[in-house]
Design a protein around this motif. Structure first.
Motif: not given
Length: 149
Positions: A20, A23-24, A148
């Motif tokens: 996570l 992705k951020k 997310e």
């Protein structure tokens, strides 16, 4: 006042929480046109096998190769998402100190994006959370990723 980040660090350990954070981190790096360092720290304590034995050099080499392959895959994903400036790093040592102080000082990191701890309450008491340590001691801003969104 807008904060502009130029050198981002995302430590990766293979957990869902670090995924996570990755992705951020890619989104933040793309939005800031920033450099992203993807770091995996191989904890040197893990190289002491059960019953006081040491893990062989071949096993350590294989762990390092596996980590590099995993990070290269993440770097490719970041580039496909539009990030141009990305680097991968494998370091040895205590993940807490490498992520919180050693790496940021060496690479002039101005934002660490890290996943929320994946440890349960008992594990946090016994070994402590890398995320908690980084949040307390890092010389730069820390973004702890829980969702997310």
């Amino acid at each position: 006042m807008d904060q502009e980040y130029n050198n981002l660090l995302v430590p990766i350990d293979g957990s869902d929480e670090s995924e996570l954070a990755f992705k951020k981190a890619v989104k933040v790096a793309v939005a800031n046109h920033a450099h992203l360092d993807i770091l995996n720290v191989l904890d040197t304590k893990q190289f002491i096998g059960g019953y006081g034995g040491m893990i062989s050099g071949d096993a350590i080499y294989q762990l390092t190769q596996d980590a590099e392959k995993y990070l290269e895959n993440l770097a490719d994903r970041a580039k496909k998402a539009g990030l141009e400036d990305v680097a991968i790093h494998v370091r040895f040592g205590n993940p807490k100190t490498v992520v919180a102080t050693d790496f940021p000082h060496d690479h002039k990191t101005d934002l660490i994006i890290i996943g929320a701890t994946g440890l349960n309450a008992v594990e946090r008491v016994l070994v402590g959370s890398v995320t908690e340590y980084v949040n307390r001691t890092a010389p730069c801003d820390v973004l702890i990723v829980k969702t997310e969104a």
